[in-house]
Design a protein around this motif. Structure first.
Motif, mmCIF file in Angstrom:
data_model
loop_
_atom_site.group_PDB
_atom_site.id
_atom_site.type_symbol
_atom_site.label_atom_id
_atom_site.label_comp_id
_atom_site.label_asym_id
_atom_site.label_seq_id
_atom_site.Cartn_x
_atom_site.Cartn_y
_atom_site.Cartn_z
ATOM 1 N N HIS A 45 -6.478 -3.231 -3.188
ATOM 2 C CA HIS A 45 -6.504 -2.968 -1.748
ATOM 3 C C HIS A 45 -7.912 -2.864 -1.179
ATOM 4 O O HIS A 45 -8.084 -2.707 0.025
ATOM 5 C CB HIS A 45 -5.720 -1.689 -1.434
ATOM 6 N N PHE A 90 0.867 -1.182 0.000
ATOM 7 C CA PHE A 90 0.000 0.000 0.000
ATOM 8 C C PHE A 90 0.904 1.232 0.000
ATOM 9 O O PHE A 90 1.606 1.502 0.980
ATOM 10 C CB PHE A 90 -0.891 -0.012 1.247
ATOM 11 N N ASP A 150 -1.855 4.867 -3.609
ATOM 12 C CA ASP A 150 -3.057 4.303 -2.996
ATOM 13 C C ASP A 150 -3.596 5.231 -1.909
ATOM 14 O O ASP A 150 -4.803 5.493 -1.840
ATOM 15 C CB ASP A 150 -2.742 2.934 -2.383
ATOM 16 N N THR A 160 -4.629 0.388 -7.187
ATOM 17 C CA THR A 160 -5.263 0.587 -5.885
ATOM 18 C C THR A 160 -6.438 -0.356 -5.681
ATOM 19 O O THR A 160 -6.817 -0.667 -4.543
ATOM 20 C CB THR A 160 -5.715 2.056 -5.744
#
Length: 254
Positions: free
Chosen positions: A154, A93, A97, A151
Motif C-alpha cells: 500500500h 486496505f 494496514d 501492508t
C-alpha cells in the motif's frame, strides 16, 4: 494552438478551488493545522483508488474514528481507542494496514514536527532525486520489525517499478505552491521541479493521446518519461500539468 499553450489553458481551467470538492484533496482541505493536513492527506492519497465518491466517504469514515483530529489522535490515543479501526476496510486496505499506519504516525510525530522529514532522507537539489527519496521513504516507513508484509503493497516504491501514483499525488499536494489554493505548498525542502507527475488511468490515457508517453506499460519509467516531457513546457513547475491531464480525462473524457 500548440500543445504547451493548450496544456497551459487546461491547467488554468482545472487548477481552481472548484476542483477540490469532488477530489480526494478535499479531505486534507478540511484542516488548517500542518500535521492534520499531512496525516489526512497521506490517508486520502493512500486510499485514492476506485470511485472518487467512495474514496472521500471512506476517508471521512476513517477520520471520524479519530474525532476529526488526526494529529491529536496520533499523539494521545489509547489502546481502547483503536478498537473501531478493526472494522475499517477500503478495497484491499484493511484493519491491519490501518493500525500499522496509525502506529507509524504515532511514533513519528512524537519525534518530528512534520512528515516532510520522512520524505527528504538523502535529498539534494538534483532534478532526478525523487527515485531515491521514495525508496528511502519506503524503507523508513517500514523500518519497524513488526511491519506487516501485506501492508508494504500500500506504499509504493520505485524499487518495485511502481509508477507511485499516490505518493506522487501526495507530494504534489504538499510541495506545489501557487495562488490558486488547491495544492498546499506546506513543504520547503523538496522543490516543485523535482516532483514526478502522478500517472493514474486518466492521466496515462490522455498523455498517450497527446504523444507525451511512448512506453507501452505504466510504471516508474513511464512516470519519469511523462515528467521529463512536461519539464520541457515548464522546467520550474512541470507537475502543474497534472491538472490539465486529469481534467481532460475525467471532465472531458478526452
Amino acid at each position: 494552438m500548440d500543445l504547451k499553450s493548450f496544456l497551459d489553458q487546461k491547467t488554468d481551467q482545472y487548477n481552481r478551488l472548484g476542483f477540490i470538492e469532488l477530489d480526494p484533496i478535499s479531505i486534507p482541505h478540511r484542516y488548517t493545522g500542518k500535521q492534520d493536513i499531512e496525516i489526512a492527506g497521506f490517508f486520502a492519497a493512500t486510499l485514492a483508488w476506485g470511485q472518487r465518491k467512495t474514496i472521500i466517504s471512506k476517508c471521512l469514515q476513517l477520520l471520524e474514528m479519530m474525532d476529526h483530529s488526526p494529529y491529536q489522535f496520533m499523539i494521545h490515543h489509547t489502546e481502547s481507542d483503536l478498537k473501531p479501526f478493526l472494522n475499517f476496510k477500503h478495497r484491499t486496505f484493511n484493519d491491519l494496514d490501518t493500525l500499522y499506519f496509525i502506529q507509524f504516525f504515532s511514533s513519528f510525530y512524537k519525534e518530528h514536527q512534520s512528515l516532510e522529514s520522512a520524505f527528504v532522507i538523502g535529498w539534494n537539489e538534483d532534478v532526478e532525486i525523487m527515485s531515491i527519496l521514495l525508496k528511502n521513504f519506503h524503507q523508513y516507513f517500514f523500518r519497524h520489525p513488526f511491519a506487516p508484509n501485506r501492508t508494504k503493497k500500500h506504499v509504493a516504491t520505485p524499487d518495485r517499478n511502481s509508477a507511485c501514483k499516490r505518493l506522487n499525488m501526495f507530494l504534489r499536494w504538499m510541495v506545489r505552491k501557487d495562488e490558486k489554493g488547491v495544492d498546499f505548498g506546506l513543504w520547503n525542502t523538496i522543490q516543485p521541479y523535482q516532483l514526478i507527475c502522478p500517472c493514474d488511468l486518466h492521466v496515462d490515457r490522455v498523455a498517450r493521446k497527446l504523444g507525451l508517453i511512448t512506453r507501452k506499460q505504466t510504471d516508474w519509467g513511464t512516470a519519469l518519461e511523462l515528467t521529463k516531457k512536461l519539464r520541457e513546457f515548464d522546467p520550474v513547475d512541470p507537475v502543474k500539468y497534472d491538472f490539465a491531464l486529469f481534467g481532460l480525462g475525467v471532465e472531458e473524457k478526452f
